[in-house]
Design a protein around this motif. Structure first.
Motif, PDB file in Angstrom:
ATOM      1  N   ARG A 105      -5.566 -18.435   1.172  1.00 43.32           N
ATOM      2  CA  ARG A 105      -5.824 -17.668   1.433  1.00 43.32           C
ATOM      3  C   ARG A 105      -4.886 -16.532   2.458  1.00 43.32           C
ATOM      4  O   ARG A 105      -4.785 -14.850   2.031  1.00 43.32           O
ATOM      5  CB  ARG A 105      -6.905 -17.354   1.736  1.00 43.32           C
ATOM      6  CG  ARG A 105      -8.303 -17.331   1.469  1.00 43.32           C
ATOM      7  CD  ARG A 105      -9.554 -18.534   2.073  1.00 43.32           C
ATOM      8  NE  ARG A 105     -10.455 -16.680   2.130  1.00 43.32           N
ATOM      9  CZ  ARG A 105     -11.552 -16.246   2.729  1.00 43.32           C
ATOM     10  NH1 ARG A 105     -12.098 -17.633   3.130  1.00 43.32           N
ATOM     11  NH2 ARG A 105     -12.238 -15.371   2.576  1.00 43.32           N
ATOM     12  N   LEU A 106      -4.500 -17.017   3.874  1.00 45.47           N
ATOM     13  CA  LEU A 106      -3.700 -15.941   4.519  1.00 45.47           C
ATOM     14  C   LEU A 106      -2.587 -15.292   3.996  1.00 45.47           C
ATOM     15  O   LEU A 106      -2.133 -14.671   3.968  1.00 45.47           O
ATOM     16  CB  LEU A 106      -3.504 -17.284   5.779  1.00 45.47           C
ATOM     17  CG  LEU A 106      -4.529 -17.211   6.777  1.00 45.47           C
ATOM     18  CD1 LEU A 106      -3.967 -17.898   7.764  1.00 45.47           C
ATOM     19  CD2 LEU A 106      -5.034 -15.617   7.081  1.00 45.47           C
ATOM     20  N   VAL A 107      -1.849 -16.457   2.879  1.00 48.96           N
ATOM     21  CA  VAL A 107      -0.796 -16.570   2.052  1.00 48.96           C
ATOM     22  C   VAL A 107      -0.976 -14.963   1.274  1.00 48.96           C
ATOM     23  O   VAL A 107      -0.424 -14.225   0.687  1.00 48.96           O
ATOM     24  CB  VAL A 107       0.426 -17.577   1.400  1.00 48.96           C
ATOM     25  CG1 VAL A 107       0.722 -17.247   0.684  1.00 48.96           C
ATOM     26  CG2 VAL A 107       1.179 -18.299   2.683  1.00 48.96           C
ATOM     27  N   LEU A 108      -1.709 -15.239   0.323  1.00 45.22           N
ATOM     28  CA  LEU A 108      -2.273 -14.294  -0.555  1.00 45.22           C
ATOM     29  C   LEU A 108      -2.874 -12.666   0.012  1.00 45.22           C
ATOM     30  O   LEU A 108      -2.460 -11.872  -0.199  1.00 45.22           O
ATOM     31  CB  LEU A 108      -3.444 -14.165  -0.951  1.00 45.22           C
ATOM     32  CG  LEU A 108      -3.841 -15.390  -2.242  1.00 45.22           C
ATOM     33  CD1 LEU A 108      -5.233 -15.377  -2.836  1.00 45.22           C
ATOM     34  CD2 LEU A 108      -3.302 -14.674  -3.805  1.00 45.22           C
ATOM     35  N   PHE A 109      -3.706 -12.761   1.629  1.00 45.85           N
ATOM     36  CA  PHE A 109      -3.496 -11.811   2.329  1.00 45.85           C
ATOM     37  C   PHE A 109      -2.376 -11.352   2.330  1.00 45.85           C
ATOM     38  O   PHE A 109      -2.152 -10.052   2.648  1.00 45.85           O
ATOM     39  CB  PHE A 109      -4.378 -12.247   3.516  1.00 45.85           C
ATOM     40  CG  PHE A 109      -3.646 -11.218   5.112  1.00 45.85           C
ATOM     41  CD1 PHE A 109      -5.146 -10.305   4.908  1.00 45.85           C
ATOM     42  CD2 PHE A 109      -3.553 -11.552   5.720  1.00 45.85           C
ATOM     43  CE1 PHE A 109      -5.099  -9.547   6.168  1.00 45.85           C
ATOM     44  CE2 PHE A 109      -3.206 -10.720   6.823  1.00 45.85           C
ATOM     45  CZ  PHE A 109      -4.670  -9.932   7.277  1.00 45.85           C
ATOM     46  N   VAL A 110      -1.615 -11.886   3.086  1.00 43.83           N
ATOM     47  CA  VAL A 110       0.275 -11.105   3.175  1.00 43.83           C
ATOM     48  C   VAL A 110       0.739 -10.547   1.849  1.00 43.83           C
ATOM     49  O   VAL A 110       0.896  -9.241   2.020  1.00 43.83           O
ATOM     50  CB  VAL A 110       0.676 -12.183   4.261  1.00 43.83           C
ATOM     51  CG1 VAL A 110       2.501 -11.424   4.150  1.00 43.83           C
ATOM     52  CG2 VAL A 110       0.247 -13.015   5.706  1.00 43.83           C
ATOM     53  N   LEU A 111       0.612 -10.739   0.743  1.00 48.50           N
ATOM     54  CA  LEU A 111       1.115 -10.968  -0.524  1.00 48.50           C
ATOM     55  C   LEU A 111       0.040  -9.767  -1.144  1.00 48.50           C
ATOM     56  O   LEU A 111       0.602  -8.466  -1.340  1.00 48.50           O
ATOM     57  CB  LEU A 111       1.201 -11.788  -1.460  1.00 48.50           C
ATOM     58  CG  LEU A 111       2.539 -12.886  -0.969  1.00 48.50           C
ATOM     59  CD1 LEU A 111       2.128 -14.168  -2.394  1.00 48.50           C
ATOM     60  CD2 LEU A 111       3.464 -12.177  -1.405  1.00 48.50           C
ATOM     61  N   THR A 112      -0.927  -9.125  -1.102  1.00 48.16           N
ATOM     62  CA  THR A 112      -2.050  -8.321  -1.156  1.00 48.16           C
ATOM     63  C   THR A 112      -1.528  -7.531  -0.477  1.00 48.16           C
ATOM     64  O   THR A 112      -1.678  -6.178  -0.533  1.00 48.16           O
ATOM     65  CB  THR A 112      -3.641  -8.841  -1.333  1.00 48.16           C
ATOM     66  OG1 THR A 112      -3.398  -9.793  -2.202  1.00 48.16           O
ATOM     67  CG2 THR A 112      -4.062  -7.529  -1.858  1.00 48.16           C
ATOM     68  N   GLY A 113      -1.038  -7.338   1.103  1.00 45.49           N
ATOM     69  CA  GLY A 113      -1.200  -6.290   1.652  1.00 45.49           C
ATOM     70  C   GLY A 113       0.081  -5.682   0.874  1.00 45.49           C
ATOM     71  O   GLY A 113       0.336  -4.153   1.864  1.00 45.49           O
ATOM     72  N   LEU A 114       0.780  -6.320   1.474  1.00 46.67           N
ATOM     73  CA  LEU A 114       2.633  -5.856   0.421  1.00 46.67           C
ATOM     74  C   LEU A 114       2.351  -4.932  -0.545  1.00 46.67           C
ATOM     75  O   LEU A 114       3.233  -4.086  -0.448  1.00 46.67           O
ATOM     76  CB  LEU A 114       3.701  -6.939   0.764  1.00 46.67           C
ATOM     77  CG  LEU A 114       4.084  -7.884   2.116  1.00 46.67           C
ATOM     78  CD1 LEU A 114       4.867  -8.665   2.312  1.00 46.67           C
ATOM     79  CD2 LEU A 114       4.961  -6.681   3.499  1.00 46.67           C
ATOM     80  N   VAL A 115       1.591  -5.049  -1.929  1.00 46.03           N
ATOM     81  CA  VAL A 115       1.841  -5.160  -2.790  1.00 46.03           C
ATOM     82  C   VAL A 115       0.642  -3.520  -2.552  1.00 46.03           C
ATOM     83  O   VAL A 115       1.577  -2.855  -3.633  1.00 46.03           O
ATOM     84  CB  VAL A 115       1.847  -5.938  -4.123  1.00 46.03           C
ATOM     85  CG1 VAL A 115       1.071  -5.266  -5.454  1.00 46.03           C
ATOM     86  CG2 VAL A 115       2.528  -7.583  -4.397  1.00 46.03           C
ATOM     87  N   ALA A 116       0.186  -3.875  -1.834  1.00 42.88           N
ATOM     88  CA  ALA A 116      -0.546  -2.602  -2.466  1.00 42.88           C
ATOM     89  C   ALA A 116      -0.220  -1.829  -1.466  1.00 42.88           C
ATOM     90  O   ALA A 116      -0.314  -0.479  -1.523  1.00 42.88           O
ATOM     91  CB  ALA A 116      -1.754  -3.215  -1.770  1.00 42.88           C
ATOM     92  N   SER A 117       0.796  -2.087   0.071  1.00 45.54           N
ATOM     93  CA  SER A 117       0.547  -0.505   0.460  1.00 45.54           C
ATOM     94  C   SER A 117       2.330  -0.321  -0.359  1.00 45.54           C
ATOM     95  O   SER A 117       2.255   0.858  -0.253  1.00 45.54           O
ATOM     96  CB  SER A 117       1.611  -1.375   1.550  1.00 45.54           C
ATOM     97  OG  SER A 117       2.730  -2.065   1.532  1.00 45.54           O
ATOM     98  N   ARG A 118       3.381  -0.632  -1.549  1.00 47.31           N
ATOM     99  CA  ARG A 118       4.486  -0.533  -2.094  1.00 47.31           C
ATOM    100  C   ARG A 118       3.532   0.265  -3.351  1.00 47.31           C
ATOM    101  O   ARG A 118       3.633   1.529  -3.545  1.00 47.31           O
ATOM    102  CB  ARG A 118       5.063  -1.340  -2.406  1.00 47.31           C
ATOM    103  CG  ARG A 118       5.979  -2.836  -1.870  1.00 47.31           C
ATOM    104  CD  ARG A 118       5.828  -2.313  -0.268  1.00 47.31           C
ATOM    105  NE  ARG A 118       6.881  -2.693   0.675  1.00 47.31           N
ATOM    106  CZ  ARG A 118       6.432  -3.217   1.915  1.00 47.31           C
ATOM    107  NH1 ARG A 118       4.733  -2.993   2.610  1.00 47.31           N
ATOM    108  NH2 ARG A 118       7.568  -3.573   2.373  1.00 47.31           N
ATOM    109  N   ILE A 119       2.354   0.297  -4.048  1.00 47.62           N
ATOM    110  CA  ILE A 119       1.846   0.479  -4.810  1.00 47.62           C
ATOM    111  C   ILE A 119       1.228   2.094  -4.012  1.00 47.62           C
ATOM    112  O   ILE A 119       1.714   2.791  -4.665  1.00 47.62           O
ATOM    113  CB  ILE A 119       0.918  -0.261  -5.186  1.00 47.62           C
ATOM    114  CG1 ILE A 119       1.182  -1.886  -5.982  1.00 47.62           C
ATOM    115  CG2 ILE A 119       0.249   0.961  -6.163  1.00 47.62           C
ATOM    116  CD1 ILE A 119       0.325  -2.558  -6.530  1.00 47.62           C
ATOM    117  N   ALA A 120       0.685   1.823  -3.167  1.00 49.89           N
ATOM    118  CA  ALA A 120       0.152   3.275  -2.660  1.00 49.89           C
ATOM    119  C   ALA A 120       1.401   4.066  -1.685  1.00 49.89           C
ATOM    120  O   ALA A 120       1.119   5.504  -2.811  1.00 49.89           O
ATOM    121  CB  ALA A 120      -0.464   2.736  -2.073  1.00 49.89           C
TER     122      ALA A 120
END
Length: 125
Positions: A105-120
């Motif tokens: 879950r913590l790895v998903l937390f980080v990866l999701t944040g990285l991907v979402a911030s780049r898409i945004a």
């Protein structure tokens, strides 16, 4: 029930802002939150989401005046890791490999944040 969480959270966030505590928290967490293209103050809703619940995180998020892209990023991150402490204890009690699930879950937390911030950033949100 929601008002019992939302209203006190708004009041505490306003008090923290007026006392300068929010700026101090922001300064401390700015390097870590900068990885996700977020201001340091965004650490407050993240921590509330991790340790309390999504409602408290959302209430804190609403007080920060973030852009749509930043809200999207935080929302996705909180969605991946909300109440992680409580849920890890419950998973362990249920016999699951809580440590592995916590790490996942913590790895998903980080990866999701990285991907979402780049898409945004790409769409200009």
């Amino acid at each position: 029930m929601l008002f019992r969480v939302i209203i006190p959270t708004f009041i505490v966030m306003d008090l923290l802002d007026r006392l300068g505590v929010l700026r101090a928290i922001g300064s401390f967490f700015a390097p870590a939150m900068g990885i996700f293209r977020l201001p340091g103050e965004a650490a407050v809703p993240v921590l509330l989401g991790l340790f309390i619940n999504v409602v408290a995180a959302t209430a804190a998020l609403g007080t920060l005046g973030l852009s749509g892209g930043q809200i999207l990023t935080l929302g996705m991150m909180i969605g991946m890791s909300h109440s992680v402490v409580v849920e890890t204890v419950v998973m362990k009690a249920a016999g699951a490999r809580a440590g592995r699930l916590l790490l996942f879950r913590l790895v998903l937390f980080v990866l999701t944040g990285l991907v979402a911030s780049r898409i945004a950033a790409m769409v200009g949100a």
